[in-house]
Scaffold this motif. Structure first.
Motif, PDB file in Angstrom:
ATOM      1  N   LEU A 274    -175.711 -15.807 -67.385  1.00  0.00           N
ATOM      2  CA  LEU A 274    -174.350 -15.593 -67.887  1.00  0.00           C
ATOM      3  C   LEU A 274    -174.387 -14.925 -69.258  1.00  0.00           C
ATOM      4  N   GLU A 275    -175.265 -15.430 -70.122  1.00  0.00           N
ATOM      5  CA  GLU A 275    -175.368 -14.854 -71.468  1.00  0.00           C
ATOM      6  C   GLU A 275    -175.801 -13.389 -71.391  1.00  0.00           C
ATOM      7  N   GLN A 276    -176.741 -13.079 -70.513  1.00  0.00           N
ATOM      8  CA  GLN A 276    -177.193 -11.692 -70.346  1.00  0.00           C
ATOM      9  C   GLN A 276    -176.020 -10.793 -69.948  1.00  0.00           C
ATOM     10  N   ILE A 277    -175.222 -11.255 -68.982  1.00  0.00           N
ATOM     11  CA  ILE A 277    -174.070 -10.468 -68.509  1.00  0.00           C
ATOM     12  C   ILE A 277    -173.050 -10.292 -69.630  1.00  0.00           C
ATOM     13  N   TYR A 278    -172.765 -11.384 -70.352  1.00  0.00           N
ATOM     14  CA  TYR A 278    -171.776 -11.320 -71.431  1.00  0.00           C
ATOM     15  C   TYR A 278    -172.259 -10.437 -72.586  1.00  0.00           C
ATOM     16  N   ARG A 279    -173.541 -10.454 -72.876  1.00  0.00           N
ATOM     17  CA  ARG A 279    -174.050  -9.595 -73.949  1.00  0.00           C
ATOM     18  C   ARG A 279    -173.857  -8.119 -73.589  1.00  0.00           C
ATOM     19  N   GLU A 280    -174.001  -7.798 -72.327  1.00  0.00           N
ATOM     20  CA  GLU A 280    -173.870  -6.412 -71.897  1.00  0.00           C
ATOM     21  C   GLU A 280    -172.414  -5.962 -71.815  1.00  0.00           C
ATOM     22  N   HIS A 281    -171.542  -6.865 -71.327  1.00  0.00           N
ATOM     23  CA  HIS A 281    -170.171  -6.446 -71.025  1.00  0.00           C
ATOM     24  C   HIS A 281    -169.101  -7.144 -71.870  1.00  0.00           C
ATOM     25  N   GLY A 282    -169.489  -8.110 -72.695  1.00  0.00           N
ATOM     26  CA  GLY A 282    -168.513  -8.877 -73.455  1.00  0.00           C
ATOM     27  C   GLY A 282    -168.233 -10.207 -72.775  1.00  0.00           C
ATOM     28  N   PHE A 283    -167.918 -11.220 -73.593  1.00  0.00           N
ATOM     29  CA  PHE A 283    -167.589 -12.546 -73.063  1.00  0.00           C
ATOM     30  C   PHE A 283    -166.174 -12.483 -72.499  1.00  0.00           C
ATOM     31  N   HIS A 284    -166.054 -12.615 -71.188  1.00  0.00           N
ATOM     32  CA  HIS A 284    -164.751 -12.566 -70.522  1.00  0.00           C
ATOM     33  C   HIS A 284    -164.267 -13.997 -70.284  1.00  0.00           C
ATOM     34  N   LEU A 285    -163.139 -14.312 -70.876  1.00  0.00           N
ATOM     35  CA  LEU A 285    -162.541 -15.647 -70.705  1.00  0.00           C
ATOM     36  C   LEU A 285    -161.205 -15.483 -70.001  1.00  0.00           C
ATOM     37  N   ASN A 286    -161.027 -16.242 -68.933  1.00  0.00           N
ATOM     38  CA  ASN A 286    -159.794 -16.173 -68.140  1.00  0.00           C
ATOM     39  C   ASN A 286    -159.148 -17.538 -68.057  1.00  0.00           C
ATOM     40  N   THR A 287    -157.840 -17.555 -68.100  1.00  0.00           N
ATOM     41  CA  THR A 287    -157.119 -18.807 -67.912  1.00  0.00           C
ATOM     42  C   THR A 287    -155.758 -18.524 -67.296  1.00  0.00           C
ATOM     43  N   GLN A 288    -155.165 -19.548 -66.758  1.00  0.00           N
ATOM     44  CA  GLN A 288    -153.889 -19.432 -66.057  1.00  0.00           C
ATOM     45  C   GLN A 288    -152.900 -20.417 -66.675  1.00  0.00           C
ATOM     46  N   VAL A 289    -151.690 -19.970 -66.928  1.00  0.00           N
ATOM     47  CA  VAL A 289    -150.671 -20.821 -67.547  1.00  0.00           C
ATOM     48  C   VAL A 289    -149.341 -20.628 -66.824  1.00  0.00           C
ATOM     49  N   SER A 290    -148.711 -21.733 -66.439  1.00  0.00           N
ATOM     50  CA  SER A 290    -147.348 -21.677 -65.925  1.00  0.00           C
ATOM     51  C   SER A 290    -146.413 -22.036 -67.069  1.00  0.00           C
ATOM     52  N   ILE A 291    -145.435 -21.199 -67.305  1.00  0.00           N
ATOM     53  CA  ILE A 291    -144.518 -21.396 -68.430  1.00  0.00           C
ATOM     54  C   ILE A 291    -143.131 -21.704 -67.891  1.00  0.00           C
ATOM     55  N   ALA A 292    -142.669 -22.916 -68.169  1.00  0.00           N
ATOM     56  CA  ALA A 292    -141.306 -23.293 -67.804  1.00  0.00           C
ATOM     57  C   ALA A 292    -140.378 -22.878 -68.939  1.00  0.00           C
ATOM     58  N   LEU A 293    -139.347 -22.129 -68.620  1.00  0.00           N
ATOM     59  CA  LEU A 293    -138.410 -21.633 -69.622  1.00  0.00           C
ATOM     60  C   LEU A 293    -137.087 -22.394 -69.521  1.00  0.00           C
ATOM     61  N   THR A 294    -136.240 -22.217 -70.504  1.00  0.00           N
ATOM     62  CA  THR A 294    -134.988 -22.980 -70.547  1.00  0.00           C
ATOM     63  C   THR A 294    -134.060 -22.555 -69.413  1.00  0.00           C
TER      64      THR A 294
END
Length: 573
Positions: A440-460
């Motif tokens: 993983l570190e090898q891949i991230y060093r070459e291409h950048g550390f990719h962080l993904n997340t998902q958020v559901s936003i309840a609005l008024t």
């Protein structure tokens, strides 16, 4: 009670073959529970590209034997109309370990054989990938799996494959749905199994079929081992599903001798007694397999979901604790591994719009091509088949929700072959004196550390339609980062900050993607009916020479928090 509703219920009761659901409706009639009956007869359980899925209950809004028979009659009529040799090519049917799955599958077989269609029916529970495999293996006109995958115990489902081996897409879904509506107003044909066998229309798929899939995994070109696997130790759970027998068998075939199954979760159990929710993504679902891994000091703690089409893994760290890999991390690790060994003409890989952008960068690094589709394996596989050419053959596809397809043996996600591929990848690292974290570190060093997340936003409640608002007032930046391009899947147009425009060659969907100057992106799926949006965020953090995997992750998480805050602040309140 409303007389029209009472007539509907009585008409349904006259056709319902199941004493249990008959009793459920009669009890509600006796109690004059109009509200409960109205809910059960408010419409019809919708048939779509995922087939059917719903709570097991009486009436047309639930999963039950009459709904299954009507659905099967509609599907059979559609096949007879649109596939000239459907009767001979036939349909393959399998089912999972949920309480009603076997009888639903058997009813489906009886309806289709009564319509003159040959049926191959599994003699016991079967992982979903085996049915997808069977469609291709037998050149069947269609395939059906009775499964609710990783849904709670009260659910069941009816998943349909087309003759190409992939899940149905438009226009088949709408066409089948129309035939189901018609079938629901007619008497449903039904042929007992003994008669179906005598007439040559019903064939039981015994152990030999399961062994064919097993041999196909063992012989798959992309699953040939590159190093000795004996040093890799694996804890495994089927999560009360149907994957254990085959998972253990294909691992043994691949030479993995240190495999430890979680006994309490090994056998099929529709109640899923040891997990709150039988989904490896859910908090606590992996607890028992991680405990099993600690007991044996195993390198990997692996899981399939109950129908074994998805794969999850936690990896041992230096301190002896285990960390779950995200679906994106497994996807890029498998993609990198497979591309590193693939023939030059077999480097076509795919992912979805809500998954990490990292696979595309890895594919480019290996001289391959990466395509992107809307969410769902129905799109990943149908597009993959269409794009596959002699000099650009399909190799791998994944989506962040733990779905992976390795090679072209199965045109759907397959948690069993993914398990073997990941174990083989781990064995190769061990032979080099490396860990998964090193790769993983090898891949991230070459291409950048990719962080993904998902958020559901309840609005008024007073917030306007978010999608309409974002289209009327398109943002030029999020926080201090300029938006370099906006992709609108409703208009199927990509707009660049410099004014250029180009078409998007995918199906229309209510999705917006914003790509930022720093490589970050956010995918927005607004709801047109309620003040809520679902957002998928990605940030890319370069790794410098002094970074460790941990230090870069901390920086990426801080960047992600700022990104989410800035994006939410830009939305209407």
């Amino acid at each position: 009670m409303n007389s029209e509703l009472q007539l509907q219920v009585e008409h349904w009761l006259a056709q319902d073959p199941d004493p249990r659901t008959q009793a459920e409706l009669r009890s509600l009639l006796e109690q004059q529970d109009e509200q409960a009956l109205a809910a059960r007869f408010a419409g019809r359980l919708e048939f779509g590209t995922a087939g059917l899925r719903g709570i097991v209950a009486a009436g047309p809004m639930g999963m039950n034997r009459l709904v299954i028979r009507q659905t099967s009659a509609g599907l059979g009529a559609y096949l007879l109309e649109h596939v000239s040799d459907a009767t001979e090519r036939g349909v393959i049917i399998g089912y999972d370990g949920r309480h009603d799955s076997r009888i639903f599958a058997h009813d489906t077989a009886s309806v289709l054989t009564a319509m003159g269609i040959k049926v191959r029916l599994t003699a016991k529970v079967a992982p979903t990938p085996l049915v997808a495999f069977g469609v291709k293996h037998f050149n069947a006109a269609a395939g059906i799996v009775v499964t609710a995958s990783h849904n709670p115990p009260q659910y069941n489902g009816y998943k349909v494959y087309w003759g190409n081996g992939a899940q149905i897409i438009t226009p088949h879904d709408a066409g089948i749905a129309a035939k189901i509506e018609l079938a629901a107003s007619q008497s449903i044909p039904f042929l007992a199994h003994e008669a179906g066998i005598n007439q040559g229309r019903l064939q039981w798929l015994e152990d030999e079929f399961y062994q064919r899939y097993r041999r196909a995994v063992m012989q798959a070109e992309v699953l040939q081992p590159h190093t000795a696997p004996q040093r890799v130790s694996i804890a495994y759970t089927a999560m009360h599903g149907v994957g254990a027998d085959m998972a253990e068998a294909v691992l043994i075939d691949a030479g993995f001798t240190q495999v430890y199954s979680v006994a309490a979760q090994r056998e099929p159990d529709g109640d899923f007694p040891t997990v709150n929710f039988p989904n490896p993504e859910e908090k606590g679902a992996m607890d028992l397999v991680i405990a099993e891994a600690k007991k044996h000091g195993a390198m990997l703690a692996c899981a399939n979901d109950p129908d074994a089409d998805r794969f999850a893994v936690a990896v041992r760290q230096d301190d002896g604790e285990y960390q779950m890999l995200t679906g994106d991390q497994v996807g890029v690790l498998l993609g990198h591994y497979l591309l590193s060994h693939a023939r030059s003409e077999q480097r076509l890989v795919g992912t979805t719009i809500v998954s990490s952008s990292l696979l595309a960068k890895i594919a480019k690094r290996f001289g391959g091509e990466c395509y992107t589709t809307l969410t769902g394996f129905k799109w990943l596989m149908n597009v993959g088949m269409a794009k596959s050419q002699p000099q650009a053959q399909f190799l791998f596809a994944y989506e962040e929700a733990l779905g992976y397809t390795v090679g072209n043996m199965v045109w759907d996600k397959d948690g069993l072959s993914a398990l073997v591929a990941f174990a083989q990848f781990t064995a190769e690292l061990v032979a080099k004196g490396q860990t998964i974290w090193d790769r993983l570190e090898q891949i991230y060093r070459e291409h950048g550390f990719h962080l993904n997340t998902q958020v559901s936003i309840a609005l008024t409640p007073g917030t306007p339609d978010i999608g309409a608002y974002l289209r009327e007032f398109p943002p030029a930046a999020i926080g201090d980062q300029t938006i370099v391009s906006t992709e609108d899947f409703k208009t199927l147009e990509r707009r660049f900050a410099d004014g250029r425009r180009e078409p998007i060659e995918l199906s229309a969907s209510d999705v917006l993607i914003y790509r930022l100057a720093n490589g970050a992106q956010v995918i927005v799926r607004p709801s047109g009916t309620e003040p809520k949006i679902k957002c998928y965020y990605e940030v890319v953090e370069p790794m410098n020479a002094y970074d460790s995997l941990q230090s870069c992750q901390v920086r990426a998480m801080a960047a992600m928090a700022r990104f989410i805050d800035a994006h939410q602040a830009s939305l209407p309140k």
